[in-house]
Write an enzyme that holds these catalytic residues in place. Structure first.
Site, mmCIF file in Angstrom:
data_model
loop_
_atom_site.group_PDB
_atom_site.id
_atom_site.type_symbol
_atom_site.label_atom_id
_atom_site.label_comp_id
_atom_site.label_asym_id
_atom_site.label_seq_id
_atom_site.Cartn_x
_atom_site.Cartn_y
_atom_site.Cartn_z
ATOM 1 N N CYS A 196 29.512 34.228 38.034
ATOM 2 C CA CYS A 196 28.497 33.260 37.599
ATOM 3 C C CYS A 196 28.518 31.968 38.410
ATOM 4 O O CYS A 196 27.642 31.737 39.233
ATOM 5 C CB CYS A 196 28.698 32.948 36.116
ATOM 6 S SG CYS A 196 28.388 34.352 35.064
ATOM 7 N N TYR B 65 40.026 34.968 38.549
ATOM 8 C CA TYR B 65 39.363 33.672 38.731
ATOM 9 C C TYR B 65 39.495 32.784 37.502
ATOM 10 O O TYR B 65 39.091 31.622 37.522
ATOM 11 C CB TYR B 65 37.887 33.867 39.098
ATOM 12 C CG TYR B 65 36.975 34.183 37.964
ATOM 13 C CD1 TYR B 65 36.363 33.182 37.219
ATOM 14 C CD2 TYR B 65 36.730 35.506 37.599
ATOM 15 C CE1 TYR B 65 35.535 33.481 36.161
ATOM 16 C CE2 TYR B 65 35.899 35.807 36.551
ATOM 17 C CZ TYR B 65 35.311 34.797 35.826
ATOM 18 O OH TYR B 65 34.494 35.101 34.769
ATOM 19 N N LYS B 66 40.084 33.359 36.439
ATOM 20 C CA LYS B 66 40.207 32.598 35.201
ATOM 21 C C LYS B 66 41.514 33.001 34.535
ATOM 22 O O LYS B 66 42.006 34.109 34.787
ATOM 23 C CB LYS B 66 39.022 32.963 34.302
ATOM 24 C CG LYS B 66 38.640 31.902 33.343
ATOM 25 C CD LYS B 66 37.579 32.356 32.385
ATOM 26 C CE LYS B 66 37.602 31.462 31.169
ATOM 27 N NZ LYS B 66 38.851 31.423 30.443
ATOM 28 N N THR C 39 21.772 37.602 34.948
ATOM 29 C CA THR C 39 21.364 36.283 35.440
ATOM 30 C C THR C 39 20.500 36.494 36.674
ATOM 31 O O THR C 39 20.904 37.209 37.593
ATOM 32 C CB THR C 39 22.613 35.465 35.834
ATOM 33 O OG1 THR C 39 23.478 35.400 34.705
ATOM 34 C CG2 THR C 39 22.231 34.078 36.296
ATOM 35 N N LYS D 262 19.266 29.248 32.744
ATOM 36 C CA LYS D 262 20.573 29.903 32.938
ATOM 37 C C LYS D 262 21.219 29.471 34.258
ATOM 38 O O LYS D 262 22.398 29.125 34.325
ATOM 39 C CB LYS D 262 20.378 31.429 32.914
ATOM 40 C CG LYS D 262 21.580 32.235 33.345
ATOM 41 C CD LYS D 262 22.728 32.108 32.380
ATOM 42 C CE LYS D 262 24.026 32.589 33.001
ATOM 43 N NZ LYS D 262 25.176 32.453 32.155
ATOM 44 N N ARG E 246 27.846 23.200 35.865
ATOM 45 C CA ARG E 246 29.302 23.392 35.823
ATOM 46 C C ARG E 246 29.889 23.310 37.246
ATOM 47 O O ARG E 246 30.904 22.664 37.464
ATOM 48 C CB ARG E 246 29.643 24.761 35.219
ATOM 49 C CG ARG E 246 29.121 24.972 33.823
ATOM 50 C CD ARG E 246 30.136 24.674 32.749
ATOM 51 N NE ARG E 246 31.382 25.356 32.957
ATOM 52 C CZ ARG E 246 32.591 24.794 32.797
ATOM 53 N NH1 ARG E 246 32.671 23.535 32.433
ATOM 54 N NH2 ARG E 246 33.684 25.488 32.982
ATOM 55 N N ARG F 203 36.693 38.893 40.503
ATOM 56 C CA ARG F 203 35.555 38.735 41.392
ATOM 57 C C ARG F 203 35.427 37.306 41.930
ATOM 58 O O ARG F 203 35.474 36.358 41.189
ATOM 59 C CB ARG F 203 34.259 39.145 40.662
ATOM 60 C CG ARG F 203 34.206 40.652 40.453
ATOM 61 C CD ARG F 203 32.993 41.061 39.683
ATOM 62 N NE ARG F 203 33.025 40.577 38.320
ATOM 63 C CZ ARG F 203 32.052 40.796 37.441
ATOM 64 N NH1 ARG F 203 30.984 41.454 37.801
ATOM 65 N NH2 ARG F 203 32.169 40.346 36.221
#
Ligand SMILES: NC(=O)c1ccc[n+]([C@@H]2O[C@H](COP(=O)([O-])OP(=O)(O)OC[C@H]3O[C@@H](n4cnc5c(N)ncnc54)[C@H](O)[C@@H]3O)[C@@H](O)[C@H]2O)c1
Length: 407
Positions: free
Chosen positions: A256, A314-315, A123, A202, A209, A322
């Site tokens: 991201c 983070y998820k 990205t 991108k 989001r 990260r």
């Protein structure tokens, strides 16, 4: 079988599954990384991180002859290169730090053949290829392409196959070649456009989001002040046919959503005002959670050393930590010269922060109040074990516990 020999540069969270999917789809693939330890692990037939379906994909790719190397000369004769290296942002000016992309490009360019296709999959901020990569092309002609990735950790293998994707290129013919390569594993719609549009698209997707999550998180603060249940407000508002408010949380992380919007803020400070506010709102959530937790602890007479953080990633159900809100919370505590709370994450098997425990039972023995920062299936299935504890559930993932608090 696709006739092009592809090399993927960077065997990380994106580069590795992409290499495996290409090989599984019948493409001749060589994975390259500077990190020889990582390459040794892959060469020994083991994957380097946990992801649903990755081991099975790896087995299939090995059967189809995928290879790995950390020797630059090994990649010299390949036709197509896919660069998937980190793209952090500068913490001060918020602009992209293109150094990894530049360095990877220089390595490829130093050995590749004339007319090689070099795809930047990392990205990048809009304009990066023109500003930082194109000027590196000297007498040897190559084709530059940008093909950003959209997959989500936890569901990467499914999304690699099913997501639609964007190819940004200088001419249609190269775009069609690149499309045929990605079609070896991708069933989604593949759109060909310019490099600049692909770069912007991108970053815009992740910014969208971030802003929507920030709205839900801002509502948490508003509803706290108003003394009403934010989840009830969101549930009822979402009955409107054109409203779809996301669920709030403890902040955002990952490579991201918490990074890419800064590229717009860095390059367009006068214009990207909403984008910046969203970033600040999401980044404020870990300290906001801390404030709420301290209020509960004070009310119930729980000492700070008996407060624990559950979830460092983070998820949910991934091992990627990260930029995670928990790490932000721990950094925040350290910046105030406080000892970090004891923490635990079933997906993080080595200690990465001070006061982290690697055993759930040990964690439970050490804490009276648990801040649930991540909705791993593990905690949802551990309801009996945590039933005596005070819980602050930032993910709204637990029900039916006696001492349960949430936003
Ligand atoms: N992780 C995600 O969920 C995700 C999703 C979509 C897009 N992206 C983007 O994909 C890119 C890669 O992210 P990632 O999460 O895979 O990163 P990562 O840190 O997991 O992997 C990067 C890899 O590149 C290697 N590397 C660095 N410099 C190199 C060089 N010069 N030559 C060879 N190898 C080199 C590193 O050793 C590492 O193995 C980033 O731009 C990111 O924003 C990530």
């Amino acid at each position: 079988m696709n006739k092009y020999k592809v090399t993927v540069i960077g065997m990380g969270y994106i580069g590795l599954p992409t290499s495996l999917a290409l090989a599984y789809g019948g493409v001749d693939v060589l994975g390259y990384d500077l990190d020889s330890k990582k390459i040794n692990t892959l060469q020994s037939g083991k994957t380097t991180f946990k992801e649903k379906g990755l081991d099975e994909l790896f087995a299939g790719a090995l059967q189809n002859g995928v290879k790995f190397t950390s020797v630059l000369n090994d990649i010299a004769n390949r036709d197509v290169f896919i660069i998937s290296v980190p793209t952090p942002y500068d913490r001060d000016d918020k602009k992209i730090d293109p150094s990894y992309v530049v360095s990877a490009f220089n390595s490829v360019y130093s050995v590749c053949k004339e007319k090689a296709i070099i795809i930047i999959e990392s990205t990048i901020s809009p304009g990066t290829i023109d500003r930082f990569v194109r000027p590196l092309v000297k007498e040897k002609a190559i084709h530059l392409v940008h093909c950003p990735e959209r997959i989500i950790p936890g569901n990467m293998i499914y999304e690699l196959k099913h997501n639609s994707r964007t190819i940004g290129c200088d001419n249609e013919e190269i775009g069609e070649i690149v499309k045929s390569i990605y079609q070896s594993f991708c069933d989604g719609n593949i759109v060909i456009t310019s490099i600049k549009v692909a770069e912007m698209t991108k970053v815009v997707e992740n910014t969208f989001r971030d802003i929507n999550i920030a709205f839900a998180n801002e509502l948490v603060k508003i509803c706290e002040k108003a003394g009403i249940d934010v989840y009830e407000v969101i549930r009822i508002s979402n009955m409107h046919p054109r409203v779809n408010i996301l669920q709030p949380g403890p902040g955002v992380g990952g490579h991201c959503i918490s990074v890419d919007p800064w590229f717009l803020v860095g390059d367009y400070p006068e214009e990207a005002k909403l984008v910046k506010q969203a970033r600040l709102i999401n980044d404020s959530m870990p300290s906001y959670v801390l404030k709420r937790v301290k209020e509960i602890a004070n009310k119930l007479g729980i000492k700070e050393e008996r407060i624990g953080i559950y979830g460092l990633t983070y998820k949910e159900n991934v091992d990627d930590v990260r930029e995670s809100p928990s790490l932000q919370m721990i950094e925040y505590l350290e910046s105030m010269n406080k000892k970090p709370f004891v923490s635990y994450d079933p997906w993080v098997e080595t200690a990465i922060v001070p006061n982290q425990t690697l055993s759930f039972d040990d964690f439970l023995n050490k804490v009276d109040l648990i801040i649930v920062m991540q909705n791993h299936s593990h905690i949802i299935n551990a309801k009996e074990k945590i039933s005596g504890k005070v819980i602050f559930d930032t993910k709204h993932c637990l029900e039916g516990l006696d001492k349960l608090y949430r936003y």
